[in-house]
Write a protein that holds these residues in place. Structure first.
Motif, short mmCIF file in Angstrom:
data_model
loop_
_atom_site.label_atom_id
_atom_site.label_comp_id
_atom_site.label_asym_id
_atom_site.label_seq_id
_atom_site.Cartn_x
_atom_site.Cartn_y
_atom_site.Cartn_z
N ALA A 35 1.33 -1.37 0.19
CA ALA A 35 -0.33 -0.31 0.05
C ALA A 35 1.36 1.88 0.07
CB ALA A 35 -0.98 -0.04 1.26
N SER A 37 0.58 5.09 0.36
CA SER A 37 0.27 6.43 0.68
C SER A 37 1.17 8.02 0.39
CB SER A 37 0.16 6.42 2.52
OG SER A 37 -0.76 4.91 2.64
N VAL A 52 -4.56 6.60 0.08
CA VAL A 52 -3.57 5.19 -0.05
C VAL A 52 -3.54 5.26 -1.62
CG1 VAL A 52 -5.14 4.41 1.49
CG2 VAL A 52 -2.78 3.76 1.42
N ARG A 54 -3.78 0.85 -3.61
CA ARG A 54 -3.38 0.02 -3.15
C ARG A 54 -2.11 -1.03 -4.67
NH1 ARG A 54 -7.72 0.36 0.37
NH2 ARG A 54 -7.05 0.44 2.21
#
Length: 122
Positions: A35, A37, A52, A54
């Motif tokens: 992930a 961010s 975020v 993914r």
């Protein structure tokens, strides 16, 4: 070793848009259970998580910012982007790219970029 490198314009005028780039090396942004961010830190304040994207391309942005913020990626360039509209002086901050990766077996790793300063001023 995953490395993250942010880049951006540095200075943006109020009401303008911002586009930041996070170039990833040492690992793929499509790696399962990764992930990516964006986090920022205004001067004299704490860290603020912004959103975020993914490994599967799904995204989620902070409710307080989602009307002005989007996160996207370019798999071929192994790069993650942050776009933000209608910037205000209070958006002045150091913007960080951050990776959280769960490895096979459950071990977790996190990585930070060095950050890029964004100043919103006329």
């Amino acid at each position: 070793q995953v490395q993250l490198q942010e880049s951006g314009p540095g200075l943006v005028k109020p009401s303008q848009a911002l586009s930041l780039t996070c170039t990833v090396s040492g690992g793929s942004i499509t790696t399962r259970d990764a992930a990516w961010s964006w986090i920022r830190q205004p001067p004299g304040k704490g860290l603020e998580w912004m959103g975020v994207i993914r490994y599967d391309g799904s995204t989620y942005c902070s409710p307080s910012l989602k009307s002005r913020t989007s996160i996207s990626r370019d798999n071929a360039k192994n790069t993650v982007y942050l776009q933000m509209n209608s910037l205000k002086p209070e958006d002045t901050a150091v913007y960080y790219c951050y990776a959280y990766i769960t490895l096979v077996g459950g071990a977790q790793r996190n990585y930070w970029g060095q950050g890029t300063q964004v100043t919103v001023s006329s």
